[in-house]
Design an enzyme around this catalytic site. Structure first.
Site, PDB file in Angstrom:
ATOM      1  N   ASP A  79       4.163  -5.976   3.333  1.00 21.85           N
ATOM      2  CA  ASP A  79       3.904  -4.875   4.265  1.00 21.85           C
ATOM      3  C   ASP A  79       4.917  -4.993   5.404  1.00 21.85           C
ATOM      4  O   ASP A  79       5.518  -6.051   5.609  1.00 21.85           O
ATOM      5  CB  ASP A  79       2.458  -4.952   4.778  1.00 21.85           C
ATOM      6  CG  ASP A  79       1.919  -3.580   5.181  1.00 21.85           C
ATOM      7  OD1 ASP A  79       2.730  -2.681   5.467  1.00 21.85           O
ATOM      8  OD2 ASP A  79       0.680  -3.424   5.226  1.00 21.85           O
ATOM      9  N   HIS A  81       0.837  -1.210   0.000  1.00 20.06           N
ATOM     10  CA  HIS A  81       0.000   0.000   0.000  1.00 20.06           C
ATOM     11  C   HIS A  81       0.866   1.251   0.000  1.00 20.06           C
ATOM     12  O   HIS A  81       1.858   1.334   0.719  1.00 20.06           O
ATOM     13  CB  HIS A  81      -0.995  -0.012   1.166  1.00 20.06           C
ATOM     14  CG  HIS A  81      -0.403   0.073   2.543  1.00 20.06           C
ATOM     15  ND1 HIS A  81      -0.209   1.280   3.180  1.00 20.06           N
ATOM     16  CD2 HIS A  81       0.023  -0.879   3.405  1.00 20.06           C
ATOM     17  CE1 HIS A  81       0.303   1.046   4.387  1.00 20.06           C
ATOM     18  NE2 HIS A  81       0.458  -0.249   4.548  1.00 20.06           N
ATOM     19  N   GLU A 124      -5.337   1.376   2.509  1.00 27.53           N
ATOM     20  CA  GLU A 124      -5.018   0.322   3.480  1.00 27.53           C
ATOM     21  C   GLU A 124      -5.078   0.843   4.903  1.00 27.53           C
ATOM     22  O   GLU A 124      -5.592   0.176   5.803  1.00 27.53           O
ATOM     23  CB  GLU A 124      -3.631  -0.256   3.180  1.00 27.53           C
ATOM     24  CG  GLU A 124      -3.353  -1.589   3.854  1.00 27.53           C
ATOM     25  CD  GLU A 124      -2.842  -1.489   5.287  1.00 27.53           C
ATOM     26  OE1 GLU A 124      -2.840  -2.500   5.989  1.00 27.53           O
ATOM     27  OE2 GLU A 124      -2.455  -0.375   5.719  1.00 27.53           O
ATOM     28  N   GLU A 125      -4.546   2.042   5.124  1.00 26.57           N
ATOM     29  CA  GLU A 125      -4.455   2.551   6.496  1.00 26.57           C
ATOM     30  C   GLU A 125      -5.827   2.830   7.108  1.00 26.57           C
ATOM     31  O   GLU A 125      -5.935   3.032   8.314  1.00 26.57           O
ATOM     32  CB  GLU A 125      -3.587   3.818   6.549  1.00 26.57           C
ATOM     33  CG  GLU A 125      -2.107   3.585   6.252  1.00 26.57           C
ATOM     34  CD  GLU A 125      -1.359   2.798   7.334  1.00 26.57           C
ATOM     35  OE1 GLU A 125      -1.993   2.344   8.300  1.00 26.57           O
ATOM     36  OE2 GLU A 125      -0.142   2.626   7.188  1.00 26.57           O
ATOM     37  N   HIS A 134       4.436   3.482  12.715  1.00 31.22           N
ATOM     38  CA  HIS A 134       3.458   4.574  12.872  1.00 31.22           C
ATOM     39  C   HIS A 134       4.006   5.716  13.730  1.00 31.22           C
ATOM     40  O   HIS A 134       3.252   6.596  14.151  1.00 31.22           O
ATOM     41  CB  HIS A 134       2.101   4.073  13.390  1.00 31.22           C
ATOM     42  CG  HIS A 134       1.328   3.326  12.331  1.00 31.22           C
ATOM     43  ND1 HIS A 134      -0.027   3.128  12.388  1.00 31.22           N
ATOM     44  CD2 HIS A 134       1.728   2.759  11.169  1.00 31.22           C
ATOM     45  CE1 HIS A 134      -0.435   2.446  11.328  1.00 31.22           C
ATOM     46  NE2 HIS A 134       0.620   2.208  10.583  1.00 31.22           N
ATOM     47  N   ASP A 164       6.238   2.228   6.292  1.00 30.17           N
ATOM     48  CA  ASP A 164       4.991   1.462   6.207  1.00 30.17           C
ATOM     49  C   ASP A 164       4.062   2.258   5.303  1.00 30.17           C
ATOM     50  O   ASP A 164       3.490   3.248   5.744  1.00 30.17           O
ATOM     51  CB  ASP A 164       4.398   1.285   7.607  1.00 30.17           C
ATOM     52  CG  ASP A 164       2.995   0.687   7.597  1.00 30.17           C
ATOM     53  OD1 ASP A 164       2.590   0.163   6.564  1.00 30.17           O
ATOM     54  OD2 ASP A 164       2.308   0.790   8.636  1.00 30.17           O
TER      55      ASP A 164
HETATM   56 ZN   LIG Z   1       1.147  -1.118   6.357  1.00 32.72          ZN
END
Ligand SMILES: [Zn+2]
Length: 344
Positions: free
Chosen positions: A239, A68, A219-220, A319, A185
């Site tokens: 991922d 993603h 995706e998030e 994150h 990510d």
């Molecule tokens: Zn991810």
């Protein structure tokens, strides 16, 4: 062999292009420009995801590789009477890590304004709770670098509720081989997939089975690959690999996930990936991710009849201010390459 310069240059360009979930058209154009000279066909779905098809020797099975390109971000929720911005999150960033981060607000006319995420008790000389106040969106604002004294001044700039706020990625690639940046990510994995395509194109490598690279965009926020092309029979979500308590992965490894919050991955595919990693003597780890859902899970929940696996480069402090090492990227590329080219 894969091109290490292409990998890092592509990754850096992706990281420097803002693409929070819901604002991915510019980065898709960038990906289109990377793909075009490689000679592969790229199509966009209505939702804005990319499908890049690599014809194989056989189309009896179609393998999907997904990553993603959308990231975390924020959006203007309201404008305060003193000319600051309250914000809502896009996806689930580590909110304390946003405190004091620089950002840009994009007005709907395309104009961008710089600012800073701050606590509403930002000064240690003034607020007793400046060090202890919980860093939550309710207790935070974005301070704009414009001479604004009230909400009307902010609106005058063209800023309104619903405007995207881009968090500065702060990308750095060190001489020691680390990539430090927000949003590894999952841009690290997108760069790995584009690097595979560059490799296959340059060396005229034809996969055993037709391979479809799926670059997802939501995706998030939970529904990245809810739609995938219906001819895909098995899919590997590429991922970030988790690092931390009770996990064996490091920033140097490709992580193979046996089970995440969506349950176990396909036994046969996961076993084959482990076997291939051993054969190629790649640095790898097999782990269970405690709080994680991948694009394979989104595809399964979307009703697709596929087998699925999950692998990706180990990413530290996900994150938040993330970091990985080129070793993990290389191991991910090589593992995907052997899966696609050695498959019987
Ligand atoms: Zn991810």
């Amino acid at each position: 062999m894969y091109n290490a310069d292409f990998l890092l240059e592509t990754l850096e360009q992706l990281l420097l292009t803002d693409s929070p979930s819901g604002f991915c058209d510019p980065i898709m154009k960038q990906i289109q420009n990377v793909i075009k000279p490689l000679g592969y066909n790229m199509q966009l779905t209505n939702k804005g995801a990319a499908i890049i098809t690599v014809p194989g020797r056989s189309s009896e099975r179609v393998i999907g590789l997904s990553a993603h390109v959308d990231t975390l971000g924020a959006m203007v929720r309201s404008i305060t009477s003193d000319g600051n911005l309250k914000f809502t999150l896009v996806g689930g960033p580590s909110v304390p890590s946003l405190d004091s981060e620089y950002c840009r607000v994009r007005a709907r006319d395309g104009q961008e304004y710089t600012g800073t995420f701050l606590s509403t008790s930002p000064s240690v000389h003034v607020y007793e709770d400046s060090k202890t106040k919980a860093r939550t969106p309710e207790n935070m604002i974005v301070r704009l670098d414009e001479c604004v004294k009230n909400a009307a001044d902010v609106k005058e700039l063209g800023i309104m509720n619903g405007d995207f706020i881009f968090i500065e990625p702060k990308t750095q690639i060190t001489a020691s081989g680390f990539v430090k940046s927000r949003f590894l990510d999952d841009k690290a994995s997108v760069a790995c997939l584009l690097t595979l395509l560059e490799w296959w194109s340059r060396e005229a490598i034809i996969p055993e089975f037709t391979t479809k690279i799926f670059i997802s965009t939501y995706e998030e926020v939970g529904h990245g690959s809810s739609y995938i092309p219906s001819d895909i029979t098995e899919m590997i979500a590429v991922d970030m690999g988790c690092i931390g308590d009770d996990l064996s992965c490091t920033e140097y490894d490709v992580s193979i996930c046996a089970k995440d919050s969506g349950g176990p991955y396909d036994y046969e595919m996961t076993s084959e990936l482990i076997e291939l990693a051993k054969l190629a003597e790649l640095p790898f780890a097999v782990d269970i991710y405690p709080m994680y859902g991948s694009d394979v899970v989104a595809a399964l929940r979307g009703g697709n009849d596929i087998k699925g696996a999950l692998i990706g480069p180990g990413v530290h402090a996900s994150h938040g201010m993330e970091r990985t090492h080129v070793s993990a990227l290389e191991a991910t590329i090589k593992l995907l390459h052997s899966y696609i080219t050695k498959q019987k």
